[in-house]
Scaffold this active site. Sequence first.
Site: not given
Length: 101
Positions: A26, A44
């Site tokens: 990320r 997520n």
Amino acid sequence: MQSDKDKTFDSWLVKAIGRVQGVGYRDACIRYARAQDITGWVRNRVDGSVELMLQGSKEQLADMCRWLRDGIPAAHVEKLEVSKVPPPSPRLNRFDRLPNL
């Protein structure tokens, strides 16, 4: 007043499947997207995948998807699921991290 960039853009919802959590995926996505002037978000998912909303030109988004597959050495992307989001979806201001879902 809207800029031309804000008037003509595509929105893609992307799901990265594989070893993509716990490897800095990320954070790397945020850095790359911001450097490429792509707006959207990343988060997520509880199923172990990473979900992204990408906004930009078709060329920018295609480049980002190529990078999502191979740009993070610690990750192993088995599959990218890409869905185009139909207009009108409002242009987001920047690329951010959202809470897990």
